[in-house]
Write a protein that holds these residues in place. Structure first.
Motif, PDB file in Angstrom:
ATOM      1  N   VAL A   1      37.571  26.406  69.691  1.00  0.00           N
ATOM      2  CA  VAL A   1      38.358  27.441  69.031  1.00  0.00           C
ATOM      3  C   VAL A   1      37.526  28.714  68.885  1.00  0.00           C
ATOM      4  N   LEU A   2      36.285  28.542  68.454  1.00  0.00           N
ATOM      5  CA  LEU A   2      35.446  29.721  68.234  1.00  0.00           C
ATOM      6  C   LEU A   2      34.891  30.269  69.540  1.00  0.00           C
ATOM      7  N   ARG A   3      34.824  29.410  70.528  1.00  0.00           N
ATOM      8  CA  ARG A   3      34.286  29.775  71.838  1.00  0.00           C
ATOM      9  C   ARG A   3      32.903  30.415  71.698  1.00  0.00           C
ATOM     10  N   ASP A   4      32.023  29.709  71.082  1.00  0.00           N
ATOM     11  CA  ASP A   4      30.671  30.219  70.894  1.00  0.00           C
ATOM     12  C   ASP A   4      29.893  30.147  72.203  1.00  0.00           C
ATOM     13  N   ARG A   5      28.658  30.601  72.174  1.00  0.00           N
ATOM     14  CA  ARG A   5      27.901  30.695  73.411  1.00  0.00           C
ATOM     15  C   ARG A   5      27.707  29.340  74.067  1.00  0.00           C
TER      16      ARG A   5
END
Ligand SMILES: Nc1ncnc2c1ncn2[C@@H]1O[C@H](COP(=O)(O)OP(=O)(O)OP(=O)(O)O)[C@@H](O)[C@H]1O
Ligand SMILES: [Mg+2]
Lengths: 493, 263
Positions: free
Chosen positions: B122-126
């Motif tokens: 959901v956050l699509r972090d690194r």
């Protein structure tokens, strides 16, 4: 003389209007544009001829005003002719079938035109060409012209003849074209309560609640393929969570919002666990039972849930100052808008993520899915839990909005409506769910004026959708991945 | 090369009164191509289903040796655990995910080699983005291996039959197996396609150093591609050996040609 010039101008206008449909033809197989100039000539000549006919007819008409019956027949003939002619021109000599939208136009627009002409020939203005111009021009051409501005680049190689996407679909798939529209929509949504009456705002809040419910169920049905007929139970859990916590402990809306989500998720797991082995019809029956159990508990456990009489005087969401009912509704609207945007954001991201793909795979083939290393239990449970989370969330909102809830708001009918939103809109597609809610919730609201026919039209519509577009109004499309090997190699170095 | 990869002992599988597998013994060594042949209904697919966890065998023991040394007993394990351990299979009756794209089908194979969480998605972090990129890159690589990269964004159901079979292989390869189980990969392929499949299997073994166990009815292919052959009939192993040995074995000839005429 003047009349001849005018007739010529009208012909030119027609040639211009029909230009995108009849003259330009995009050959999608060879990726070239075919110009069919002859068609423009045909149109021009045809329109000229028709105008000549029209003037001739007017002449005759002026002479014999009294003959009404013959009038009508003549009108019909006169009107049918151009319709048939247009249809013929548009369909002849095409090796590729007409775009679905154009066909629909031919079928829908022609009768409209006819009806309008026959209704009152005597007070119609002689400028008969205005009407067809107006109805031929708008949606189909506007949409095409608009899409023309954003020619999608690097589209997937598509195998022709697999599926004809409808206009709505083509539109939604063009990300670049949609962006300004989304922005416009957002601005509209933000301004909406200022522009309309309080009553309309209230309807909008309802609409958004249904969308979020639809999006939640879409995870369970559309993505993971688990037919859940008891979805409303989670909605009820959220609503009662807020109502009871507020009633007994005075907890405010903002605290209960996350609690409602957690309750929803937990109930999702509680339902999901025993039905792990079930699929399809069996699952539908068990979930249906689950929904009914929750409702019956709410109805009969009076000491806890206040029974059928429900719970009233639930607090509205608190604000810094006290709000009048109208302001409170507006406030509710913005809260719901925020929650809706959040839901859309989260669900969109989930859809093309690791878990989203696993859900889809599970829906498609359970055995192959497991054999590819996906844990069926975990994947199914997350689908149930994540779907129910949203229902719990909007349950809280619902309780806060109406300030009164009772078990009658959470019957099987509600479950079915949510299911219909997902199925009619298009399983697995987020714009689909929104379209579904629009068609099934908003349109009937607006049609309250014609109450008697509402349900009839509603039913007929559902049947039609199921017959003509069983995959729903907007079918789910898979993400297109662009993989540039050179780039990836560079990135590694 | 000589360390075992799969070791099956006394495997029995009963369906009610029917004994589909009877005391089957089979061994596949690391980097070896082994064929499992036998007439229709001999129990070959049932054998695959037992060792991949789809069926729980009635009797016997199945050991997987991912690195050639540690023996892991896998009977009774769930299919996804078996795959995670490194045994990936294809299906006799193609089981792709029809409404997902070709690339996504392969990406499903990467599922168990990737740990991105729901929150991360959901956050699509690194970290998640890097993982996603890796999934796409590896999946693409697998498509190139089987020659389907051109169709990456096409729906799997739109592929021609032979390509679907190769896609199943790509999907299985994406799970990074040490043992690849192919159930009649050449079924429905024309001779040229079969030849290319043979090359592909050889290529997979040579570049990725994995063992292959394949069920196949096409004798020409079996004879040329496999290092060793097991023959089954009526749920029993009736022969084992190199292609030459097996093709001369009287029991095998009998099973294939039948001797019902004498009885
Ligand atoms: N799930 C099942 N329930 C009952 N019987 C089964 C089941 N699966 C397989 N069998 C039986 O087990 C026997 C072996 O079947 P299997 O599919 O393993 O044969 P096979 O060697 O793969 O044959 P083919 O070459 O036709 O694929 C058959 O007699 C079949 O009917
Ligand atoms: Mg078989």
């Amino acid at each position: 003389m003047q009349q001849i010039i005018r007739a010529l101008l009208v012909s030119l206008w027609f040639m211009f209007l029909t230009f995108p449909i009849l003259v330009i033809k995009v050959d999608t197989i060879n990726d070239i544009i075919v110009w069919r100039w002859m068609n423009a000539l045909y149109i021009g000549a045809g329109v000229l001829l028709l105008q000549a006919l029209w003037h001739a007819w007017k002449h005759v008409h002026a002479l014999r005003k009294e003959d009404r019956d013959r009038d009508a027949v003549a009108w019909a003939v006169l009107v049918c002719l151009p319709v048939l002619w247009l249809a013929w021109i548009a369909t002849r000599n095409t090796d590729k079938p007409l775009h679905v939208a154009d066909k629909v136009f031919m079928i829908l627009v022609a009768p409209l035109w006819l009806v309008d002409f026959l209704r009152s020939p005597q007070d119609r203005q002689p400028d008969w060409h205005d009407w067809p111009c107006m109805i031929l021009f708008p949606p189909s051409l506007l949409v095409r012209a608009y899409l023309g501005l954003f020619r999608a680049r690097g589209e997937a190689v598509s195998i022709p003849g697999v599926e004809h996407p409808n206009l709505l679909q083509t539109m939604l798939e063009n990300q670049k074209a949609m962006r300004p529209l989304y922005l416009l929509l957002l601005v509209l949504a933000v301004c909406y309560p200022q522009m309309v009456e309080f009553y309309q705002t209230n309807i909008m809040v309802n609409f958004m609640i249904w969308i979020v419910l639809g999006l939640g169920l879409n995870i369970v049905i559309g993505l993971a393929g688990l037919l859940d007929l008891g979805f409303v139970a989670f909605y009820a859990v959220g609503a009662y969570a807020y109502a009871l916590l507020n009633h007994h402990f005075g907890l405010s809306f903002w605290y209960v919002l996350p609690i409602g989500m957690v309750f929803g998720a937990v109930c999702g797991l509680l339902l999901g666990y025993p039905v792990l082995r079930l699929r399809g019809d069996y699952l539908a029956i068990v979930t249906l039972g689950f929904g009914e159990i929750i409702r019956l508990v709410l109805e009969n456990w009076s000491s806890f849930t206040h029974g059928p009489s429900g719970i009233s005087n639930i607090d509205r969401p608190p604000f810094v100052t006290d709000l009048s009912i109208m302001q409170a509704t507006e406030y509710m609207y913005y809260i719901m808008l925020g929650l809706l945007l959040m839901t859309i954001f989260v669900v969109t991201r989930l859809k093309n993520s690791r878990i989203g793909r696993a859900w889809l795979a599970l829906k498609e083939d359970e055995i192959a899915c497991q054999a590819m290393g996906i844990d069926k239990t975990k994947t199914k449970l997350t689908a149930f839990a994540l779907g129910a989370t949203w229902a719990g969330l909007v349950g809280v909102v619902f309780a806060a909005k109406t300030t009164f809830i009772n078990p009658m708001s959470f019957t099987l009918m509600e479950s079915i409506i949510i299911l219909s939103i997902v199925v009619v809109g298009g399983m697995g597609s987020i714009p689909g769910v929104i379209t579904g809610a629009l068609v099934l919730i908003l349109v009937p609201e607006w049609l309250r004026g014609v109450e008697e026919y509402r349900m009839l039209a509603f039913g007929a519509f559902m049947v039609m959708v199921m017959v003509f577009r069983p995959q729903g109004l907007v079918s789910a499309r898979r993400k297109v991945y662009q993989y540039d090997k050179a780039k990836a190699v560079n990135a590694h170095e | 090369m000589n360390n075992p990869a799969l070791d099956v002992r006394g495997l029995c599988m009963d369906f009610g009164g029917l004994r589909a597998l009877n005391q089957v013994e089979l061994e596949v060594r690391q980097g070896e191509i082994v064929a499992l042949i036998g007439p229709n209904g001999a129990g070959k697919t049932t054998f695959f289903n037992c060792i991949t966890g789809i069926y729980t065998p009635t009797q016997g023991e199945i050991f997987a040796l991912p690195d050639g040394k540690n023996r892991v007993k896998i009977n009774g394990r769930k299919p996804n655990h078996v795959t995670e351990l490194g045994m990936a299979r294809t299906f006799q009756n193609i089981r792709l995910f029809p409404s997902m794209t070709v690339l996504e089908n392969v990406m499903i194979g990467r599922h168990c080699r990737n740990r991105s969480s729901i929150l991360g998605s959901v956050l699509r972090d690194r970290h998640t983005r890097a993982q996603e990129a890796e999934v796409v890159a590896r999946s693409y690589e697998m498509l190139e291996l089987v020659g389907l990269e051109r169709w990456a964004n096409e729906l799997a159901t739109n592929l021609p039959y032979g390509a679907q079979r190769r896609l199943e292989i790509a999907r299985a390869m994406a799970t990074e197996p040490f043992l690849l189980l192919l159930d009649e990969p050449a079924a429905g392929m024309n001779p040229q396609e079969t030849l290319r499949l043979e090359e592909l299997i050889d290529h997979i073994r040579d570049t990725y150093h994995i063992a292959v166990l394949l069920i196949e009815h096409d004798m020409k292919m079996v004879m040329s591609v496999s290092d060793r052959i097991y023959v089954m009939d009526y749920g029993q192993r009736i022969a084992e050996g190199t292609p030459e040995e097996v093709s001369k074995n009287p029991d095998v000839i009998k099973a294939y040609l039948g001797e019902d005429a004498h009885d």
